[in-house]
Design a protein around this motif. Structure first.
Motif, PDB file in Angstrom:
ATOM      1  N   ILE A  68      -3.192   7.098   2.841  1.00 35.65           N
ATOM      2  CA  ILE A  68      -2.301   5.960   3.074  1.00 35.65           C
ATOM      3  C   ILE A  68      -2.907   5.136   4.197  1.00 35.65           C
ATOM      4  O   ILE A  68      -3.345   5.680   5.214  1.00 35.65           O
ATOM      5  CB  ILE A  68      -0.893   6.436   3.473  1.00 35.65           C
ATOM      6  CG1 ILE A  68      -0.313   7.349   2.390  1.00 35.65           C
ATOM      7  CG2 ILE A  68       0.038   5.246   3.726  1.00 35.65           C
ATOM      8  CD1 ILE A  68       0.948   8.076   2.795  1.00 35.65           C
ATOM      9  N   SER A  69      -2.930   3.813   4.008  1.00 41.38           N
ATOM     10  CA  SER A  69      -3.462   2.934   5.050  1.00 41.38           C
ATOM     11  C   SER A  69      -2.410   2.718   6.128  1.00 41.38           C
ATOM     12  O   SER A  69      -1.215   2.965   5.915  1.00 41.38           O
ATOM     13  CB  SER A  69      -3.889   1.582   4.467  1.00 41.38           C
ATOM     14  OG  SER A  69      -2.758   0.791   4.168  1.00 41.38           O
ATOM     15  N   SER A  70      -2.846   2.213   7.262  1.00 40.81           N
ATOM     16  CA  SER A  70      -1.910   1.920   8.353  1.00 40.81           C
ATOM     17  C   SER A  70      -0.919   0.833   7.955  1.00 40.81           C
ATOM     18  O   SER A  70       0.135   0.700   8.561  1.00 40.81           O
ATOM     19  CB  SER A  70      -2.680   1.528   9.620  1.00 40.81           C
ATOM     20  OG  SER A  70      -3.591   0.494   9.339  1.00 40.81           O
ATOM     21  N   GLU A  71      -1.246   0.056   6.900  1.00 41.16           N
ATOM     22  CA  GLU A  71      -0.325  -0.971   6.389  1.00 41.16           C
ATOM     23  C   GLU A  71       0.599  -0.416   5.311  1.00 41.16           C
ATOM     24  O   GLU A  71       1.382  -1.149   4.715  1.00 41.16           O
ATOM     25  CB  GLU A  71      -1.101  -2.158   5.802  1.00 41.16           C
ATOM     26  CG  GLU A  71      -1.953  -2.918   6.798  1.00 41.16           C
ATOM     27  CD  GLU A  71      -3.339  -2.308   6.963  1.00 41.16           C
ATOM     28  OE1 GLU A  71      -3.840  -1.627   6.045  1.00 41.16           O
ATOM     29  OE2 GLU A  71      -3.918  -2.495   8.050  1.00 41.16           O
ATOM     30  N   GLY A  72       0.471   0.887   5.006  1.00 37.95           N
ATOM     31  CA  GLY A  72       1.325   1.511   3.996  1.00 37.95           C
ATOM     32  C   GLY A  72       0.802   1.431   2.571  1.00 37.95           C
ATOM     33  O   GLY A  72       1.512   1.812   1.638  1.00 37.95           O
ATOM     34  N   LYS A  73      -0.406   0.948   2.384  1.00 34.58           N
ATOM     35  CA  LYS A  73      -0.997   0.899   1.040  1.00 34.58           C
ATOM     36  C   LYS A  73      -1.397   2.318   0.618  1.00 34.58           C
ATOM     37  O   LYS A  73      -1.896   3.106   1.414  1.00 34.58           O
ATOM     38  CB  LYS A  73      -2.229  -0.006   1.000  1.00 34.58           C
ATOM     39  CG  LYS A  73      -1.960  -1.428   1.428  1.00 34.58           C
ATOM     40  CD  LYS A  73      -1.160  -2.173   0.405  1.00 34.58           C
ATOM     41  CE  LYS A  73      -1.023  -3.637   0.830  1.00 34.58           C
ATOM     42  NZ  LYS A  73      -0.114  -4.365   0.004  1.00 34.58           N
ATOM     43  N   ARG A  74      -1.177   2.624  -0.662  1.00 29.22           N
ATOM     44  CA  ARG A  74      -1.452   3.957  -1.198  1.00 29.22           C
ATOM     45  C   ARG A  74      -2.814   3.988  -1.886  1.00 29.22           C
ATOM     46  O   ARG A  74      -3.132   3.092  -2.667  1.00 29.22           O
ATOM     47  CB  ARG A  74      -0.361   4.348  -2.190  1.00 29.22           C
ATOM     48  CG  ARG A  74       1.027   4.351  -1.574  1.00 29.22           C
ATOM     49  CD  ARG A  74       2.113   4.419  -2.620  1.00 29.22           C
ATOM     50  NE  ARG A  74       2.035   3.223  -3.468  1.00 29.22           N
ATOM     51  CZ  ARG A  74       2.696   3.076  -4.613  1.00 29.22           C
ATOM     52  NH1 ARG A  74       3.485   4.027  -5.063  1.00 29.22           N
ATOM     53  NH2 ARG A  74       2.578   1.970  -5.317  1.00 29.22           N
ATOM     54  N   TYR A  75      -3.584   5.036  -1.601  1.00 30.60           N
ATOM     55  CA  TYR A  75      -4.937   5.187  -2.130  1.00 30.60           C
ATOM     56  C   TYR A  75      -5.048   6.499  -2.909  1.00 30.60           C
ATOM     57  O   TYR A  75      -4.684   7.552  -2.401  1.00 30.60           O
ATOM     58  CB  TYR A  75      -5.969   5.203  -1.000  1.00 30.60           C
ATOM     59  CG  TYR A  75      -6.190   3.859  -0.361  1.00 30.60           C
ATOM     60  CD1 TYR A  75      -7.358   3.140  -0.605  1.00 30.60           C
ATOM     61  CD2 TYR A  75      -5.247   3.291   0.482  1.00 30.60           C
ATOM     62  CE1 TYR A  75      -7.566   1.898  -0.027  1.00 30.60           C
ATOM     63  CE2 TYR A  75      -5.443   2.056   1.066  1.00 30.60           C
ATOM     64  CZ  TYR A  75      -6.603   1.364   0.803  1.00 30.60           C
ATOM     65  OH  TYR A  75      -6.818   0.138   1.379  1.00 30.60           O
ATOM     66  N   PHE A 100      -0.260   3.580  -7.316  1.00 26.01           N
ATOM     67  CA  PHE A 100      -1.009   3.398  -6.072  1.00 26.01           C
ATOM     68  C   PHE A 100      -1.531   1.975  -6.044  1.00 26.01           C
ATOM     69  O   PHE A 100      -1.553   1.304  -7.078  1.00 26.01           O
ATOM     70  CB  PHE A 100      -2.165   4.407  -5.938  1.00 26.01           C
ATOM     71  CG  PHE A 100      -2.992   4.569  -7.194  1.00 26.01           C
ATOM     72  CD1 PHE A 100      -4.015   3.680  -7.508  1.00 26.01           C
ATOM     73  CD2 PHE A 100      -2.757   5.632  -8.055  1.00 26.01           C
ATOM     74  CE1 PHE A 100      -4.774   3.828  -8.660  1.00 26.01           C
ATOM     75  CE2 PHE A 100      -3.519   5.784  -9.222  1.00 26.01           C
ATOM     76  CZ  PHE A 100      -4.522   4.890  -9.515  1.00 26.01           C
ATOM     77  N   GLU A 101      -1.931   1.514  -4.860  1.00 24.26           N
ATOM     78  CA  GLU A 101      -2.487   0.165  -4.751  1.00 24.26           C
ATOM     79  C   GLU A 101      -3.989   0.155  -4.996  1.00 24.26           C
ATOM     80  O   GLU A 101      -4.528  -0.795  -5.564  1.00 24.26           O
ATOM     81  CB  GLU A 101      -2.192  -0.430  -3.368  1.00 24.26           C
ATOM     82  CG  GLU A 101      -0.786  -0.968  -3.200  1.00 24.26           C
ATOM     83  CD  GLU A 101       0.277   0.121  -3.101  1.00 24.26           C
ATOM     84  OE1 GLU A 101       1.332  -0.053  -3.744  1.00 24.26           O
ATOM     85  OE2 GLU A 101       0.062   1.138  -2.405  1.00 24.26           O
ATOM     86  N   LEU A 120     -11.247   0.028  -6.380  1.00 30.04           N
ATOM     87  CA  LEU A 120     -10.594  -0.773  -7.414  1.00 30.04           C
ATOM     88  C   LEU A 120      -9.132  -0.962  -7.017  1.00 30.04           C
ATOM     89  O   LEU A 120      -8.530  -0.045  -6.448  1.00 30.04           O
ATOM     90  CB  LEU A 120     -10.607  -0.053  -8.767  1.00 30.04           C
ATOM     91  CG  LEU A 120     -11.963   0.323  -9.327  1.00 30.04           C
ATOM     92  CD1 LEU A 120     -11.898   1.626 -10.056  1.00 30.04           C
ATOM     93  CD2 LEU A 120     -12.417  -0.773 -10.257  1.00 30.04           C
ATOM     94  N   HIS A 121      -8.552  -2.100  -7.333  1.00 34.57           N
ATOM     95  CA  HIS A 121      -7.121  -2.252  -7.140  1.00 34.57           C
ATOM     96  C   HIS A 121      -6.409  -1.799  -8.413  1.00 34.57           C
ATOM     97  O   HIS A 121      -7.051  -1.526  -9.427  1.00 34.57           O
ATOM     98  CB  HIS A 121      -6.741  -3.676  -6.714  1.00 34.57           C
ATOM     99  CG  HIS A 121      -7.218  -4.754  -7.632  1.00 34.57           C
ATOM    100  ND1 HIS A 121      -6.701  -4.950  -8.894  1.00 34.57           N
ATOM    101  CD2 HIS A 121      -8.192  -5.687  -7.473  1.00 34.57           C
ATOM    102  CE1 HIS A 121      -7.317  -5.956  -9.470  1.00 34.57           C
ATOM    103  NE2 HIS A 121      -8.235  -6.423  -8.631  1.00 34.57           N
ATOM    104  N   TRP A 122      -5.104  -1.670  -8.351  1.00 31.25           N
ATOM    105  CA  TRP A 122      -4.326  -1.099  -9.455  1.00 31.25           C
ATOM    106  C   TRP A 122      -4.602  -1.798 -10.786  1.00 31.25           C
ATOM    107  O   TRP A 122      -4.783  -1.138 -11.811  1.00 31.25           O
ATOM    108  CB  TRP A 122      -2.818  -1.154  -9.139  1.00 31.25           C
ATOM    109  CG  TRP A 122      -1.972  -0.742 -10.309  1.00 31.25           C
ATOM    110  CD1 TRP A 122      -1.300  -1.556 -11.164  1.00 31.25           C
ATOM    111  CD2 TRP A 122      -1.745   0.600 -10.760  1.00 31.25           C
ATOM    112  NE1 TRP A 122      -0.658  -0.816 -12.124  1.00 31.25           N
ATOM    113  CE2 TRP A 122      -0.909   0.511 -11.895  1.00 31.25           C
ATOM    114  CE3 TRP A 122      -2.161   1.849 -10.331  1.00 31.25           C
ATOM    115  CZ2 TRP A 122      -0.480   1.648 -12.600  1.00 31.25           C
ATOM    116  CZ3 TRP A 122      -1.730   2.985 -11.027  1.00 31.25           C
ATOM    117  CH2 TRP A 122      -0.902   2.870 -12.148  1.00 31.25           C
ATOM    118  N   ASN A 123      -4.648  -3.132 -10.797  1.00 35.88           N
ATOM    119  CA  ASN A 123      -4.870  -3.841 -12.062  1.00 35.88           C
ATOM    120  C   ASN A 123      -6.242  -3.533 -12.659  1.00 35.88           C
ATOM    121  O   ASN A 123      -6.392  -3.494 -13.880  1.00 35.88           O
ATOM    122  CB  ASN A 123      -4.682  -5.349 -11.880  1.00 35.88           C
ATOM    123  CG  ASN A 123      -3.228  -5.710 -11.632  1.00 35.88           C
ATOM    124  OD1 ASN A 123      -2.315  -4.978 -12.016  1.00 35.88           O
ATOM    125  ND2 ASN A 123      -3.001  -6.820 -10.964  1.00 35.88           N
TER     126      ASN A 123
END
Length: 158
Positions: A68-75, A100-101, A120-123
């Motif tokens: 998880i990033s410090s901005e709350g993005k999920r990896y 996930f993002e 890669l991003h989710w899309n």
């Protein structure tokens, strides 16, 4: 490090000691050594690059994500030495709900040296995911099209 003068028995002993130390440091918490090694190396790569978000390992047994990033993005973090990732066990093939993002794939050489790290991003994950049989779960193949469209964060140069 020149290991050529060390006996095979000694090498196995060193390997056992390394695994024990990595477990004591809580780098390894499961029996999935290759996957946990990838997670650790990816998180360290992000931490050591100021242009990338700071990642922290997700709590154990967190579904679909590894960091998880410090901005709350999920990896989600996957690894491969062949070009095809392991399957995404927790991503339901009958759902399009975002899990996930970002997906980060670490490509190993045959001897588990880091060759490439891609993001890669989710899309993009949705675009490139393929159902792997017989598991009937999604996996990602690192083909030329995906490499062209992904964000290559690291590439080993020999």
């Amino acid at each position: 490090m020149d290991l050529s003068n060390i006996s095979s028995s000694e090498l196995f002993s060193i390997y056992s000691n390394i695994l024990e130390e990595l477990t004591n440091r809580e780098v390894i918490t499961t029996k999935n050594l290759v996957g946990e090694m990838a997670e650790y190396l990816v998180i360290e790569h992000y931490k050591n690059n100021s242009s990338l978000p700071n990642l922290q390992k997700a709590p154990p047994s967190t579904k679909n994500i590894d960091a998880i990033s410090s901005e709350g993005k999920r990896y989600s973090i996957k690894s491969t030495s062949t070009g095809l990732t392991s399957v995404f066990h927790s991503v339901d093939i009958d759902s399009n709900e975002q899990q996930f993002e970002f997906l980060v794939v670490l490509k190993y050489s045959a001897f588990y040296k880091v060759e490439k790290i891609i993001e890669l991003h989710w899309n993009q994950f949705v675009k490139f995911r393929r159902i792997k049989k017989p598991e009937m779960r999604y996996a990602i193949s690192l083909n030329s099209e995906i490499l062209k469209e992904s964000n290559i964060l690291y590439e080993r140069v020999d």
